[in-house]
Design an enzyme around this catalytic site. Structure first.
Site, PDB file in Angstrom:
ATOM      1  N   GLU A 268     -45.349  -1.079  16.795  1.00 53.40           N
ATOM      2  CA  GLU A 268     -45.461  -2.516  16.499  1.00 53.40           C
ATOM      3  C   GLU A 268     -44.366  -3.341  17.191  1.00 53.40           C
ATOM      4  OE1 GLU A 268     -45.465  -0.157  14.008  1.00 53.40           O
ATOM      5  OE2 GLU A 268     -47.578  -0.237  13.397  1.00 53.40           O
ATOM      6  N   ASN A 269     -43.256  -2.683  17.571  1.00 53.93           N
ATOM      7  CA  ASN A 269     -42.127  -3.440  18.147  1.00 53.93           C
ATOM      8  C   ASN A 269     -42.445  -4.064  19.509  1.00 53.93           C
ATOM      9  OD1 ASN A 269     -39.552  -1.266  16.735  1.00 53.93           O
ATOM     10  ND2 ASN A 269     -40.281  -3.253  16.006  1.00 53.93           N
TER      11      ASN A 269
ATOM     12  N   ASP B  82     -32.504  -0.649  10.095  1.00 56.71           N
ATOM     13  CA  ASP B  82     -32.970  -2.041  10.007  1.00 56.71           C
ATOM     14  C   ASP B  82     -31.785  -2.978   9.795  1.00 56.71           C
ATOM     15  OD1 ASP B  82     -34.720  -4.146   9.921  1.00 56.71           O
ATOM     16  OD2 ASP B  82     -35.533  -3.703   7.941  1.00 56.71           O
TER      17      ASP B  82
END
Ligand code: FPP
Length: 261
Positions: A66-67, A19
């Site tokens: 979800e990306n 991240d």
């Protein structure tokens, strides 16, 4: 002394939530995709570093279910980086005897990425010492749904019985990770402290290390620091401290499967 050179154990399986690429780029006034490009450089470094310190399996959360909600040009850019990474790195993976695996609904990826994945996995399938697992179009809840569906299909086909679902050993055969060990250590970079739908079932007994370092700045030094922190933890697997030691080692080797602790 690096972890592999010391007598203490190195986690067999490290899983990383990479991240901070976007923030890394923003801090430098660069487009987000440049952050992802530098993130790929960090992937190269960490794949080598983990192998060098004796890790057997490294899972990287590269693209979640979800990306897809990100802007189209970012999604397209990430898919392009994945394809380029695979095409460029496959000869090196073969040289270094790295087996490539994926987890996730990879059949929904663009065809260029799918073809590059198929070629890389075929070229590296024979290696056994070190596995790089890319989590692509992965989500732990989606995995649970796919596992339940696979289990139900096996029951209908007479290949599994309902009793199999009553044991973790029986049910976990239907997870994407059926042939992989559970992660011992999960690392998340960038200071966020969330699991974000990553390996929810497999990380049941994992140790977590959260580092403020943004993913493009994460390298061998940061990996060793996380492993060192892991080594300071006491893993009890539901037991008490006094039961550890020789008996603890045995308990760790077994890992809780069907036992509810
Ligand atoms: C999170 O940073 C990162 C991602 C969603 C993608 C990770 C992808 C790579 C490291 C590059 C591609 C990987 C391979 C294996 C070729 P973020 O964009 O959410 O960062 P932010 O939270 O700072 O915005």
């Amino acid at each position: 002394m690096t972890p592999a050179a010391s007598p203490l154990p190195v986690p067999a399986h490290i899983a990383i939530i990479m991240d901070g690429n976007g923030r890394w780029a923003k801090q430098r006034g660069l487009p987000r995709l440049e952050g992802h490009r530098r993130g790929v450089e960090a992937v190269r470094t960490v794949v080598d570093a983990a192998r060098e310190i004796g890790v057997r399996c490294l899972t990287l959360y590269a693209f979640s279910v979800e990306n897809w909600r990100r802007p189209g040009d970012e999604v397209g850019g990430l898919m392009g980086l994945l394809e380029t990474f695979l095409t460029r790195e496959t000869p090196k993976m073969v040289r270094d005897k790295v087996r490539l695996r994926t987890i996730g609904r990879t059949d929904e990826l663009p065809c260029g990425a799918r073809a590059a994945l198929a070629a890389a996995m075929a070229a590296t399938a024979r290696f056994t010492d070190y596995t790089l697992v890319l989590a692509l179009n992965y989500g732990a809840r989606t995995e649970a749904i796919d596992a339940a569906r696979s289990f139900a299909a096996a029951v209908v086909a007479g290949k599994a019985s309902l009793d199999d679902a009553a044991s973790w050993a029986g049910f976990s055969r239907h997870l994407y990770t059926h042939d992989l060990p559970d992660p011992d250590l999960v690392i998340r970079t960038s200071g966020e402290k969330r699991i974000s739908n990553f390996l929810l079932l497999q990380a049941a007994y994992a140790e977590f290390v959260f580092t403020p370092v943004l993913w493009p700045d994460f390298g061998k030094t940061e990996l060793i620091a996380a492993v060192t922190e892991f080594r300071g933890r006491e893993r009890r697997f539901g037991q008490i401290t006094e039961q550890l030691g020789a008996a603890g080692a045995e308990a760790e080797a077994k890992r809780p499967g069907d036992v509810i602790v």
